[in-house]
Design a protein around this motif. Structure first.
Motif, PDB file in Angstrom:
ATOM      1  N   MET A 172      87.750  -2.990 -38.289  1.00  0.00           N
ATOM      2  CA  MET A 172      86.942  -4.211 -38.108  1.00  0.00           C
ATOM      3  C   MET A 172      87.182  -4.825 -36.738  1.00  0.00           C
ATOM      4  N   PHE A 173      88.436  -4.952 -36.389  1.00  0.00           N
ATOM      5  CA  PHE A 173      88.775  -5.527 -35.081  1.00  0.00           C
ATOM      6  C   PHE A 173      88.118  -4.717 -33.959  1.00  0.00           C
ATOM      7  N   SER A 174      88.211  -3.418 -34.100  1.00  0.00           N
ATOM      8  CA  SER A 174      87.719  -2.550 -33.045  1.00  0.00           C
ATOM      9  C   SER A 174      86.194  -2.564 -32.980  1.00  0.00           C
ATOM     10  N   SER A 175      85.539  -2.584 -34.139  1.00  0.00           N
ATOM     11  CA  SER A 175      84.072  -2.692 -34.148  1.00  0.00           C
ATOM     12  C   SER A 175      83.621  -3.996 -33.502  1.00  0.00           C
ATOM     13  N   ALA A 176      84.333  -5.057 -33.826  1.00  0.00           N
ATOM     14  CA  ALA A 176      83.911  -6.379 -33.346  1.00  0.00           C
ATOM     15  C   ALA A 176      84.155  -6.538 -31.857  1.00  0.00           C
ATOM     16  N   ASN A 177      85.256  -6.004 -31.375  1.00  0.00           N
ATOM     17  CA  ASN A 177      85.590  -6.206 -29.963  1.00  0.00           C
ATOM     18  C   ASN A 177      86.696  -5.231 -29.558  1.00  0.00           C
ATOM     19  N   MET A 178      86.276  -4.090 -29.123  1.00  0.00           N
ATOM     20  CA  MET A 178      87.220  -3.008 -28.831  1.00  0.00           C
ATOM     21  C   MET A 178      88.161  -3.370 -27.681  1.00  0.00           C
ATOM     22  N   ALA A 179      87.613  -3.938 -26.612  1.00  0.00           N
ATOM     23  CA  ALA A 179      88.440  -4.251 -25.436  1.00  0.00           C
ATOM     24  C   ALA A 179      89.490  -5.308 -25.782  1.00  0.00           C
ATOM     25  N   PHE A 180      89.097  -6.304 -26.546  1.00  0.00           N
ATOM     26  CA  PHE A 180      90.027  -7.359 -26.977  1.00  0.00           C
ATOM     27  C   PHE A 180      91.143  -6.776 -27.831  1.00  0.00           C
TER      28      PHE A 180
ATOM     29  N   SER B 219      84.397   3.256 -35.014  1.00  0.00           N
ATOM     30  CA  SER B 219      84.145   1.807 -35.088  1.00  0.00           C
ATOM     31  C   SER B 219      82.956   1.404 -34.213  1.00  0.00           C
ATOM     32  N   GLN B 220      82.815   2.056 -33.062  1.00  0.00           N
ATOM     33  CA  GLN B 220      81.666   1.752 -32.207  1.00  0.00           C
ATOM     34  C   GLN B 220      80.393   2.330 -32.817  1.00  0.00           C
ATOM     35  N   ALA B 221      80.508   3.491 -33.458  1.00  0.00           N
ATOM     36  CA  ALA B 221      79.352   4.057 -34.147  1.00  0.00           C
ATOM     37  C   ALA B 221      78.883   3.108 -35.252  1.00  0.00           C
ATOM     38  N   GLU B 222      79.828   2.539 -35.977  1.00  0.00           N
ATOM     39  CA  GLU B 222      79.494   1.640 -37.090  1.00  0.00           C
ATOM     40  C   GLU B 222      78.744   0.400 -36.601  1.00  0.00           C
ATOM     41  N   VAL B 223      79.284  -0.263 -35.613  1.00  0.00           N
ATOM     42  CA  VAL B 223      78.654  -1.519 -35.174  1.00  0.00           C
ATOM     43  C   VAL B 223      77.329  -1.230 -34.463  1.00  0.00           C
ATOM     44  N   ALA B 224      77.266  -0.136 -33.733  1.00  0.00           N
ATOM     45  CA  ALA B 224      75.999   0.225 -33.076  1.00  0.00           C
ATOM     46  C   ALA B 224      74.946   0.540 -34.134  1.00  0.00           C
TER      47      ALA B 224
ATOM     48  N   LEU C 116      87.006 -13.225 -39.721  1.00  0.00           N
ATOM     49  CA  LEU C 116      87.556 -13.433 -38.374  1.00  0.00           C
ATOM     50  C   LEU C 116      86.864 -12.537 -37.346  1.00  0.00           C
ATOM     51  N   THR C 117      86.689 -11.287 -37.712  1.00  0.00           N
ATOM     52  CA  THR C 117      86.134 -10.350 -36.736  1.00  0.00           C
ATOM     53  C   THR C 117      84.659 -10.628 -36.460  1.00  0.00           C
ATOM     54  N   SER C 118      83.902 -10.946 -37.513  1.00  0.00           N
ATOM     55  CA  SER C 118      82.468 -11.157 -37.256  1.00  0.00           C
ATOM     56  C   SER C 118      82.201 -12.512 -36.619  1.00  0.00           C
ATOM     57  N   GLU C 119      83.007 -13.503 -36.956  1.00  0.00           N
ATOM     58  CA  GLU C 119      82.728 -14.850 -36.451  1.00  0.00           C
ATOM     59  C   GLU C 119      83.420 -15.166 -35.124  1.00  0.00           C
ATOM     60  N   VAL C 120      84.606 -14.636 -34.935  1.00  0.00           N
ATOM     61  CA  VAL C 120      85.365 -14.993 -33.726  1.00  0.00           C
ATOM     62  C   VAL C 120      85.347 -13.880 -32.672  1.00  0.00           C
ATOM     63  N   LEU C 121      85.647 -12.657 -33.099  1.00  0.00           N
ATOM     64  CA  LEU C 121      85.796 -11.590 -32.101  1.00  0.00           C
ATOM     65  C   LEU C 121      84.468 -10.985 -31.645  1.00  0.00           C
ATOM     66  N   ALA C 122      83.552 -10.776 -32.587  1.00  0.00           N
ATOM     67  CA  ALA C 122      82.286 -10.134 -32.209  1.00  0.00           C
ATOM     68  C   ALA C 122      81.504 -10.932 -31.162  1.00  0.00           C
ATOM     69  N   PRO C 123      81.424 -12.265 -31.301  1.00  0.00           N
ATOM     70  CA  PRO C 123      80.682 -13.005 -30.274  1.00  0.00           C
ATOM     71  C   PRO C 123      81.297 -12.915 -28.874  1.00  0.00           C
ATOM     72  N   LEU C 124      82.577 -12.559 -28.807  1.00  0.00           N
ATOM     73  CA  LEU C 124      83.232 -12.446 -27.494  1.00  0.00           C
ATOM     74  C   LEU C 124      83.076 -11.064 -26.869  1.00  0.00           C
TER      75      LEU C 124
ATOM     76  N   MET D  23      71.386 -10.822 -29.048  1.00  0.00           N
ATOM     77  CA  MET D  23      72.843 -10.754 -29.240  1.00  0.00           C
ATOM     78  C   MET D  23      73.179  -9.863 -30.438  1.00  0.00           C
ATOM     79  N   PRO D  24      73.962  -8.818 -30.223  1.00  0.00           N
ATOM     80  CA  PRO D  24      74.296  -7.942 -31.345  1.00  0.00           C
ATOM     81  C   PRO D  24      75.176  -8.655 -32.376  1.00  0.00           C
ATOM     82  N   ARG D  25      75.154  -8.140 -33.590  1.00  0.00           N
ATOM     83  CA  ARG D  25      75.963  -8.760 -34.651  1.00  0.00           C
ATOM     84  C   ARG D  25      76.916  -7.718 -35.224  1.00  0.00           C
ATOM     85  N   TYR D  26      77.894  -8.206 -35.964  1.00  0.00           N
ATOM     86  CA  TYR D  26      78.781  -7.302 -36.685  1.00  0.00           C
ATOM     87  C   TYR D  26      79.092  -7.874 -38.057  1.00  0.00           C
TER      88      TYR D  26
END
Lengths: 593, 593
Positions: free
Chosen positions: B114-122, B303-308, B47-55, B1-4
């Protein structure tokens, strides 16, 4: 729905105008008259565009499904496989004594490109079989050959390659799969292998797994690895199928692409295996097939670029959007087609000049393989060994980039699966990874191949470029300026990079390895530059000789000019990066990343 | 599972050490003390690492499902959306009178990354709402603002942007959607719109569609396009929801990525709409938000480059494979971690130096937007208008490439969906396409922005680079050689390209447009070069001032040196391509492709 049309005319141009295959003194090449190759290519073209291409999206959408230990391939795959087998395509370049047609490898490559363009995931079933059969051909006993090859050459039985384990891919010395010797000379194989393409499926009667494992008590590391034949169903003495062997699919992976091919986790639980080749020399047995396999993967990269380009071109001609800034081109319509826009042209020319250059490069590489294997030409063997990581690494990286460019031409429609452009990128992506990730190709090139046999092969390559330039210079000022001068400059950059490695790799190998990826790419550009110079020469000659198809040859020259002017100068950037050495690359402590 | 993990420290460095926000005379910036911004960034990071990234993976795997006209978002999305709303995040930079927190745009950008790195579609659900709300804020009547903004700022109602139709994307003048005036001042909207992100879903009470359409009898082409507010549910005078409007989702698209966001075909069948802004000036209303929207998309790319990158780094540290050629680094283990290998370092440094440089670029761009909007600074407005296509085009292209590099670090595991690296590439891919495909960005840059206001803004950019170099040269020979000289050379290349366009664009605009894409990329490199020079300066200053976190600032300097040595010199290649003009690009007749 995307389409595919086999580029048979371009293949004929490369085979006959550029490589002049019948004039090469390679056994079997005397048969490759233009009429003969044309008949084969047209036939393959028909099959691939009419039968395999329409199944490409189906394979992507349906994927493979595992239920109760059985893998179901996508609808239509099995029927198409039967058609491919009936046509004798899998054994095109296999020996006649095992049911093959004994054609040169170069023909297998040309046909293989079509298969791969039309349906990459489908083609892997026979591609893996070809690879496994080649290994048995090269290293098997006569009994092993007689048992397996007739069935595998016909693709009645398919094959697999089992190398990777969960904890080891590139570094196979870490392997844990065990082979326990039995009294009857066989082995019991136990362990788990992952990423096994075509590991289980419903298209053949039997599956012959080639499995790397360590014999009990073998030396540590890579020197203790042996190769085994592990059939899914045991084969009785009369050739009929016996009991099920103790090998089973554990799961199939959800992947980014090539959904039509089943990528399996394979569990070996005391499965019966037979040593292929010598004990502890499994890697050697693998490596003898490596040049072919890696050339095949490089070909996959270009094959996806080719088919993606064909569709992007159609779309660019059809889609009306905006107006030509230099004057309306479609006054009857509400807008001009995309292809009037210079930036769309740039993208299409990038794709076209890459695909055609790469095709020539791969076909040339295939003639070197034929020269090495059929002609026992050691220099050709050395040269293709040097070029192999370039073919694999450069053509898959660039091929992938081209599928992205093709997808981009479609705008938003490129992102929607319905249009099929996403699949080309997702399928092409794997070619950068498997059969040795491209970073490993770069390492192989700079760390091993450059210095091989005292640097003899890279010197031979430079001589080849130099003598081509020398032989052709001074006849046509335009050709000199547009083709030969850029090639000379790029080749000089490549030599300078090699020189940098020699001088600075002594201080630290990291000075060379930090530039390995750039070197692989600049080498690739020089190879494509050489190909375009050769194609340019052939086109000029044809025009001077009064060829009737003026537009074809003029287009070749124009496409070549584009590559020379716009792509080849990338060598300078790569050289400048290489010459900065390892300092900035290795500056950070791991903890500070 | 990837992390952020949110890069809050790096953001603080950019805001305070580099941009020195509190010293800028932009209204509201005086509040941006380090403690204050830190508190916000840490909270958003949590919020982004704990709630959005896992989704994120959940969203990709489940996707959105359309059943009986209702779109179901992936499990957990609605609950997370409630949490985001409760935190007041959607209205961070919105006016207080509509329930927002009135913070500067630069803070919205930092949090948005942060929001976008954690979950862009959301994050797109609130992003689209923000865009639609901004349009109403800028162009709505007071009544419209009062009706829609409080609900939209709170994300109780979400918003959409309806531009594209099946036959027209970039060329909106071809639009067919009609708006028929009604006696009560409203309009009946009829037509089909495609690619409508968040067009229908189950996370909000109402959806406010902003729709481009042509009023009956409007002028032809783009000058006859108006913008309308079309609510999903009619809004009663007391603000309660009334009847369902005649707008419905036709289907949701199967896409390459951003599966968690519903991309809809929307059918308007005489739906009631209200004119937003002036009739026939719909594009102008859209364009006022364009800089923000495009900066936001550029941010998605980075943001995707950062989290990747974060995940590739973890993998490179953990995965044991091969040995360091300069000496074993992990003698206790069976192999060394991937990160010892120079080619893996090269890849990680490419990613790291891009992500940090791009972050600074985007935050700087955001301060320009604040200066323009809050400070009424016309020069800042002109400059950010010039830089917008660069931010959008360059950062999404490069951001995508970096996700591919991150995926490559994983080898075969990168291709398996389970590891999550494929998703980052598939999600990032859309950013190169929507909000104006990157080729259109390049056209905007070269065809419009360069010459805007007599070339005033591009001259201002060059002056800015020049004066930075002048002010900082001669204090430290290393800094001059490693940062200022490369920046100077790259800037000179960019100027030479601009000069080429001026001189040769006269002969044919195609001479300029054939180089537009290269120009966009070289401009991007110069901007990141400028950012790295500024960050290098800030790091040097901090070290000279005796900052305690020496490793952080040393790492900044080393990462900057990498960018300057290995990436910035790409400008020379782009220039050399540009200077070949249109000849080879436009040489082929369409029929000869």
């Amino acid at each position: 729905m995307p389409r595919y049309t086999a580029p048979t005319k371009d293949m004929q141009f490369v085979l006959h105008d550029v490589l002049k295959v019948t004039e090469q003194s390679i056994p079997g090449y005397d048969e490759l008259e233009a009429d003969f190759t044309s008949a084969i290519l047209e036939e393959a073209g028909k099959l691939t565009s009419e039968v395999l291409a329409p199944l490409n999206v189906v394979g992507d959408t349906e994927g493979c499904v595992l239920e109760n230990g059985v893998v179901r391939t996508p609808a239509g795959f099995k029927a198409a496989f039967e058609q491919v087998k009936e046509g004798g395509w899998p054994g095109l370049d296999m020996p006649e004594e095992y049911g093959g047609q004994n054609m040169p490898y170069v023909m297998g490559t040309a046909v293989g490109e079509m298969f791969s363009s039309a349906n990459m995931a489908f083609t892997m079933y026979q591609g893996l079989t070809h690879g496994a059969a080649s290994a048995i051909l090269a290293h098997g006993t006569d009994a092993q050959k007689d048992t397996y090859l007739p069935k595998m050459v016909a693709c009645d039985w398919t094959g697999t390659m089992n190398l990777t384990e969960p904890h080891c891919g590139t570094d196979l010395g870490l392997m844990r799969t065990k082979a326990e010797p039995q009294d009857d000379g066989s082995y019991k194989i136990s362990g788990q292998k992952i990423f096994i393409s075509a590991g289980e499926h419903d298209m053949s009667d039997n599956i012959i797994h080639l499995v790397l494992a360590k014999i009990t008590g073998a030396p540590d590391g890579i020197k203790g690895v042996s190769l085994f034949i592990v059939p899914k169903f045991m084969v009785n003495e009369d050739g009929s199928l016996g009991e099920r062997n103790a090998v089973a699919v554990g799961k199939i992976e959800e992947k980014m692409g090539i959904h039509g091919n089943s990528t399996c986790v394979m569990n070996y639980d005391g499965a019966t295996g037979y040593l292929l080749g010598e004990a502890h020399k499994g890697m050697r047995a693998m490596f003898t097939m490596m040049n072919e396999a890696r050339l095949g993967v490089g070909m996959q990269g270009m094959s996806q670029a080719e088919v993606a380009y064909q569709n992007a071109l159609d779309y660019a001609k059809d889609r009306l959007q905006g107006r030509d800034v230099t004057g309306v081109k479609n006054p009857e319509g509400p807008a001009d087609p995309l292809i009037v826009h210079p930036d769309i042209r740039r993208s299409l020319m990038d794709q076209k000049s890459f695909a055609e250059g790469a095709r020539a490069f791969i076909l040339w590489g295939s003639t070197l393989i034929d020269a090495a294997h059929r002609g026992q030409d050691k220099d050709a063997d050395g040269l293709v060994s040097l070029l192999t990581p370039v073919i694999k690494g450069f053509l898959t990286d660039q091929g992938y980039d081209m599928t992205i460019k093709a997808q981009q031409v479609y705008g938003g429609h490129g992102y929607i699966e319905e249009w099929g452009m996403s699949q080309y990128t997702r399928d092409a992506r794997i070619a950068m990874i498997y059969e040795g990730a491209n970073g490993v190709q770069a390492l192989d090139l700079v760390g091993r191949k450059l210095a091989q046999d005292g640097g003899k092969h890279v010197m031979a390559f430079f001589d080849l470029v130099k003598s081509f330039i020398k032989e052709n210079a001074g006849q046509d000022a335009d050709f000199d300026a547009q083709f030969l001068e850029p090639l000379k400059a790029a080749s000089k950059d490549l030599q300078a990079a090699g020189m940098y490695f020699m001088q600075n790799g002594m201080k630290s190998p990291n000075n060379a390895l930090s530039g390995s990826y750039d070197f692989m790419h600049m080498f690739g550009h020089v190879c494509l530059g050489l190909m375009w110079a050769k194609m340019g020469k052939a086109a000029r000659t044809a025009l001077n000789d009064g060829a009737s198809d003026v537009a074809f040859y003029e287009t070749k020259l124009n496409t070549g000019r584009y590559y020379m002017a716009r792509q080849l100068p990338a060598t300078a950037l790569h050289l400048s990066r290489i010459q900065t050495g390892a300092d900035t690359v290795m500056a950070l402590e791991v903890a500070n990343f």
